[in-house]
Scaffold this motif. Structure first.
Motif, short mmCIF file in Angstrom:
data_model
loop_
_atom_site.label_atom_id
_atom_site.label_comp_id
_atom_site.label_asym_id
_atom_site.label_seq_id
_atom_site.Cartn_x
_atom_site.Cartn_y
_atom_site.Cartn_z
N PHE A 142 44.00 43.92 42.34
CA PHE A 142 43.33 42.82 41.62
C PHE A 142 43.21 43.17 40.13
O PHE A 142 43.48 42.32 39.27
CB PHE A 142 41.94 42.55 42.22
N SER A 143 42.82 44.41 39.84
CA SER A 143 42.71 44.84 38.44
C SER A 143 44.06 44.74 37.74
O SER A 143 44.14 44.24 36.60
CB SER A 143 42.21 46.29 38.36
N SER A 144 45.11 45.21 38.38
CA SER A 144 46.45 45.16 37.78
C SER A 144 46.91 43.72 37.57
O SER A 144 47.48 43.39 36.53
CB SER A 144 47.46 45.89 38.66
N PHE A 145 46.66 42.87 38.56
CA PHE A 145 47.02 41.46 38.43
C PHE A 145 46.31 40.85 37.22
O PHE A 145 46.93 40.15 36.41
CB PHE A 145 46.65 40.71 39.72
N THR A 146 45.02 41.13 37.09
CA THR A 146 44.23 40.60 35.97
C THR A 146 44.74 41.15 34.64
O THR A 146 44.88 40.40 33.67
CB THR A 146 42.74 40.93 36.18
N LYS A 147 45.03 42.43 34.59
CA LYS A 147 45.54 43.03 33.36
C LYS A 147 46.87 42.41 32.94
O LYS A 147 47.11 42.18 31.76
CB LYS A 147 45.68 44.55 33.52
N ARG A 148 47.75 42.14 33.90
CA ARG A 148 49.02 41.51 33.56
C ARG A 148 48.80 40.11 33.02
O ARG A 148 49.46 39.67 32.10
CB ARG A 148 49.96 41.43 34.78
N ARG A 149 47.83 39.36 33.58
CA ARG A 149 47.54 38.02 33.08
C ARG A 149 46.99 38.08 31.66
O ARG A 149 47.17 37.16 30.87
CB ARG A 149 46.53 37.28 33.97
N LEU A 150 46.29 39.17 31.34
CA LEU A 150 45.75 39.34 29.99
C LEU A 150 46.79 39.89 29.01
O LEU A 150 46.49 40.08 27.83
CB LEU A 150 44.54 40.28 30.04
N GLY A 151 47.98 40.15 29.51
CA GLY A 151 49.06 40.64 28.66
C GLY A 151 49.05 42.14 28.42
O GLY A 151 49.78 42.64 27.56
N LEU A 152 48.25 42.88 29.20
CA LEU A 152 48.21 44.33 29.07
C LEU A 152 49.37 44.96 29.84
O LEU A 152 49.69 44.51 30.94
CB LEU A 152 46.88 44.89 29.58
N ALA A 153 49.95 45.97 29.27
CA ALA A 153 51.09 46.66 29.90
C ALA A 153 50.63 47.45 31.12
O ALA A 153 49.45 47.79 31.26
CB ALA A 153 51.75 47.60 28.90
N SER A 154 51.59 47.75 31.99
CA SER A 154 51.32 48.59 33.15
C SER A 154 50.78 49.93 32.68
O SER A 154 51.30 50.52 31.73
CB SER A 154 52.63 48.79 33.92
N SER A 155 49.73 50.39 33.29
CA SER A 155 49.04 51.64 32.96
C SER A 155 48.25 51.59 31.66
O SER A 155 47.74 52.61 31.21
CB SER A 155 50.01 52.83 32.93
N ALA A 156 48.14 50.41 31.04
CA ALA A 156 47.29 50.29 29.84
C ALA A 156 45.83 50.44 30.26
O ALA A 156 45.44 50.03 31.35
CB ALA A 156 47.50 48.93 29.17
N GLN A 157 45.06 51.01 29.39
CA GLN A 157 43.65 51.26 29.69
C GLN A 157 42.85 49.96 29.54
O GLN A 157 43.00 49.22 28.57
CB GLN A 157 43.11 52.32 28.73
N ALA A 158 41.99 49.70 30.51
CA ALA A 158 41.08 48.56 30.48
C ALA A 158 39.76 49.03 31.11
O ALA A 158 39.54 48.85 32.30
CB ALA A 158 41.65 47.38 31.24
N PRO A 159 38.90 49.68 30.31
CA PRO A 159 37.64 50.20 30.86
C PRO A 159 36.87 49.12 31.63
O PRO A 159 36.88 47.96 31.26
CB PRO A 159 36.88 50.65 29.61
N LEU A 160 36.25 49.53 32.68
CA LEU A 160 35.51 48.72 33.64
C LEU A 160 36.44 47.96 34.57
O LEU A 160 36.29 48.05 35.78
CB LEU A 160 34.51 47.76 32.97
N LEU A 161 37.41 47.22 34.03
CA LEU A 161 38.35 46.49 34.88
C LEU A 161 39.18 47.47 35.70
O LEU A 161 39.56 47.17 36.83
CB LEU A 161 39.25 45.59 34.04
N ASP A 162 39.46 48.65 35.16
CA ASP A 162 40.23 49.65 35.90
C ASP A 162 39.44 50.29 37.03
O ASP A 162 40.04 50.82 37.96
CB ASP A 162 40.71 50.77 34.95
N GLN A 163 38.13 50.27 36.97
CA GLN A 163 37.33 50.99 37.95
C GLN A 163 36.47 50.10 38.85
O GLN A 163 36.37 50.37 40.05
CB GLN A 163 36.40 52.00 37.25
N ILE A 164 35.85 49.10 38.30
CA ILE A 164 34.83 48.34 39.06
C ILE A 164 35.40 47.66 40.31
O ILE A 164 34.85 47.85 41.41
CB ILE A 164 34.08 47.34 38.14
N PRO A 165 36.48 46.87 40.23
CA PRO A 165 36.96 46.22 41.46
C PRO A 165 37.36 47.21 42.56
O PRO A 165 37.10 46.96 43.74
CB PRO A 165 38.18 45.41 40.99
#
Length: 161
Positions: free
Chosen positions: A90-113
Protein backbone atom coordinates in the motif's frame (compact mmCIF):
# COMPACT_ATOMS: atom_id res chain seq x y z
CA UNK A 1 2.78 -2.41 26.12
CA UNK A 2 1.60 -6.01 26.32
CA UNK A 3 3.77 -9.02 25.56
CA UNK A 4 1.52 -9.82 22.57
CA UNK A 5 2.23 -6.36 21.15
CA UNK A 6 5.97 -6.97 21.55
CA UNK A 7 5.61 -10.29 19.66
CA UNK A 8 3.69 -8.54 16.88
CA UNK A 9 6.37 -5.85 16.71
CA UNK A 10 9.06 -8.54 16.40
CA UNK A 11 7.11 -10.26 13.62
CA UNK A 12 6.70 -6.98 11.73
CA UNK A 13 10.43 -6.30 12.07
CA UNK A 14 11.13 -9.81 10.76
CA UNK A 15 8.78 -9.26 7.82
CA UNK A 16 10.35 -5.88 7.05
CA UNK A 17 13.93 -7.16 7.28
CA UNK A 18 13.52 -10.35 5.28
CA UNK A 19 13.26 -8.81 1.77
CA UNK A 20 16.36 -6.70 2.45
CA UNK A 21 18.31 -9.73 3.66
CA UNK A 22 17.16 -11.81 0.70
CA UNK A 23 18.33 -9.11 -1.69
CA UNK A 24 21.69 -9.06 0.05
CA UNK A 25 21.96 -12.87 -0.22
CA UNK A 26 20.58 -13.43 -3.71
CA UNK A 27 21.02 -10.14 -5.56
CA UNK A 28 18.60 -10.15 -8.48
CA UNK A 29 18.15 -13.94 -8.59
CA UNK A 30 14.56 -15.13 -8.10
CA UNK A 31 13.51 -11.47 -8.24
CA UNK A 32 10.08 -11.08 -9.85
CA UNK A 33 8.23 -7.79 -9.35
CA UNK A 34 4.82 -8.15 -7.73
CA UNK A 35 3.35 -5.79 -10.31
CA UNK A 36 4.91 -7.71 -13.23
CA UNK A 37 6.43 -4.40 -14.39
CA UNK A 38 2.94 -3.11 -15.19
CA UNK A 39 2.17 0.56 -15.05
CA UNK A 40 -0.83 2.41 -13.72
CA UNK A 41 -2.65 4.92 -15.92
CA UNK A 42 -0.25 7.83 -16.25
CA UNK A 43 2.72 5.54 -16.87
CA UNK A 44 3.93 5.11 -13.30
CA UNK A 45 4.64 1.60 -11.96
CA UNK A 46 1.94 0.00 -9.84
CA UNK A 47 4.39 -0.82 -7.00
CA UNK A 48 7.87 -0.53 -8.45
CA UNK A 49 10.76 -2.89 -9.08
CA UNK A 50 11.76 -3.22 -5.41
CA UNK A 51 8.51 -4.97 -4.43
CA UNK A 52 9.10 -8.60 -5.39
CA UNK A 53 7.41 -11.94 -4.92
CA UNK A 54 10.66 -13.21 -3.38
CA UNK A 55 10.42 -10.51 -0.71
CA UNK A 56 6.70 -10.99 -0.02
CA UNK A 57 6.86 -14.80 0.13
CA UNK A 58 10.11 -14.69 2.11
CA UNK A 59 8.61 -12.31 4.68
CA UNK A 60 5.53 -14.49 5.13
CA UNK A 61 7.63 -17.67 5.46
CA UNK A 62 9.99 -16.00 7.92
CA UNK A 63 7.12 -14.89 10.16
CA UNK A 64 5.52 -18.34 9.84
CA UNK A 65 8.73 -19.87 11.21
CA UNK A 66 9.47 -17.21 13.83
CA UNK A 67 6.00 -17.06 15.45
CA UNK A 68 6.18 -20.57 17.02
CA UNK A 69 9.59 -19.67 18.48
CA UNK A 70 7.83 -16.77 20.21
CA UNK A 71 4.99 -18.96 21.50
CA UNK A 72 2.40 -18.16 18.83
CA UNK A 73 0.94 -20.21 16.00
CA UNK A 74 2.50 -20.41 12.56
CA UNK A 75 -0.84 -19.23 11.18
CA UNK A 76 -0.68 -16.07 13.25
CA UNK A 77 2.88 -15.54 12.06
CA UNK A 78 1.88 -16.00 8.42
CA UNK A 79 -0.99 -13.56 8.94
CA UNK A 80 1.27 -10.96 10.53
CA UNK A 81 3.80 -11.30 7.71
CA UNK A 82 1.16 -11.10 5.00
CA UNK A 83 -0.50 -8.07 6.58
CA UNK A 84 2.83 -6.29 7.02
CA UNK A 85 3.65 -6.91 3.35
CA UNK A 86 0.17 -5.74 2.31
CA UNK A 87 0.76 -2.52 4.27
CA UNK A 88 4.15 -2.17 2.60
CA UNK A 89 2.60 -2.65 -0.85
CA UNK A 90 0.00 0.00 0.00
CA UNK A 91 2.84 2.38 0.88
CA UNK A 92 4.62 1.66 -2.41
CA UNK A 93 1.41 2.08 -4.40
CA UNK A 94 0.81 5.44 -2.71
CA UNK A 95 4.40 6.58 -3.26
CA UNK A 96 4.18 5.75 -6.97
CA UNK A 97 0.94 7.77 -7.25
CA UNK A 98 2.77 10.68 -5.60
CA UNK A 99 5.53 10.38 -8.20
CA UNK A 100 8.19 9.12 -5.79
CA UNK A 101 10.75 6.70 -7.20
CA UNK A 102 11.09 3.11 -6.03
CA UNK A 103 12.99 3.05 -2.72
CA UNK A 104 12.58 6.82 -2.28
CA UNK A 105 12.26 7.84 1.34
CA UNK A 106 8.80 8.82 2.60
CA UNK A 107 8.89 9.08 6.41
CA UNK A 108 5.76 7.76 8.13
CA UNK A 109 4.30 6.45 4.86
CA UNK A 110 7.15 3.93 4.72
CA UNK A 111 6.46 2.61 8.22
CA UNK A 112 2.93 3.28 9.48
CA UNK A 113 0.83 1.12 7.08
CA UNK A 114 3.24 -1.82 7.42
CA UNK A 115 2.81 -1.83 11.21
CA UNK A 116 -0.68 -0.41 11.67
CA UNK A 117 -2.49 -2.85 9.37
CA UNK A 118 -1.32 -5.99 11.25
CA UNK A 119 -1.98 -4.31 14.61
CA UNK A 120 -5.55 -3.40 13.64
CA UNK A 121 -6.43 -6.71 11.97
CA UNK A 122 -4.80 -8.92 14.62
CA UNK A 123 -5.95 -6.80 17.58
CA UNK A 124 -8.60 -9.31 18.67
CA UNK A 125 -6.50 -12.44 18.05
CA UNK A 126 -3.65 -11.01 20.12
CA UNK A 127 -5.77 -9.28 22.76
CA UNK A 128 -4.26 -5.88 21.98
CA UNK A 129 -5.74 -2.75 23.50
CA UNK A 130 -5.83 0.71 21.95
CA UNK A 131 -2.47 1.69 23.44
CA UNK A 132 -0.86 -1.46 21.99
CA UNK A 133 -2.29 -0.68 18.54
CA UNK A 134 -0.84 2.83 18.79
CA UNK A 135 2.53 1.79 20.19
CA UNK A 136 3.31 -0.95 17.64
CA UNK A 137 3.54 1.51 14.69
CA UNK A 138 5.33 4.17 16.77
CA UNK A 139 7.99 1.73 17.97
CA UNK A 140 8.27 0.18 14.53
CA UNK A 141 8.91 3.63 13.06
CA UNK A 142 11.79 4.22 15.48
CA UNK A 143 13.23 0.70 15.20
CA UNK A 144 12.94 0.59 11.40
CA UNK A 145 15.04 3.75 11.13
CA UNK A 146 17.65 2.28 13.50
CA UNK A 147 17.76 -1.09 11.70
CA UNK A 148 18.00 0.62 8.30
CA UNK A 149 21.09 2.53 9.44
CA UNK A 150 22.63 -0.63 10.92
CA UNK A 151 21.91 -2.63 7.73
CA UNK A 152 23.46 0.19 5.67
CA UNK A 153 26.61 0.26 7.80
CA UNK A 154 26.87 -3.55 7.51
CA UNK A 155 26.58 -3.27 3.74
CA UNK A 156 23.25 -5.10 3.64
CA UNK A 157 21.28 -2.04 2.46
CA UNK A 158 22.33 0.26 -0.37
CA UNK A 159 20.85 3.34 1.33
CA UNK A 160 20.60 4.29 5.03
CA UNK A 161 16.79 4.46 4.88
Amino acid sequence: MSSSAVVLLLLIIAANSTPVLLTSLFGSRFNRPVDGNRTFPGGRPVFGKSKTWRGVIGAILCCTLVAPLLGYSATLGASAGALAMLGDLFSSFTKRRLGLASSAQAPLLDQIPEALLPALVLKGALGLDGLDVLMVPVLFLVLEVIFSIIFYKLGIRKTPY
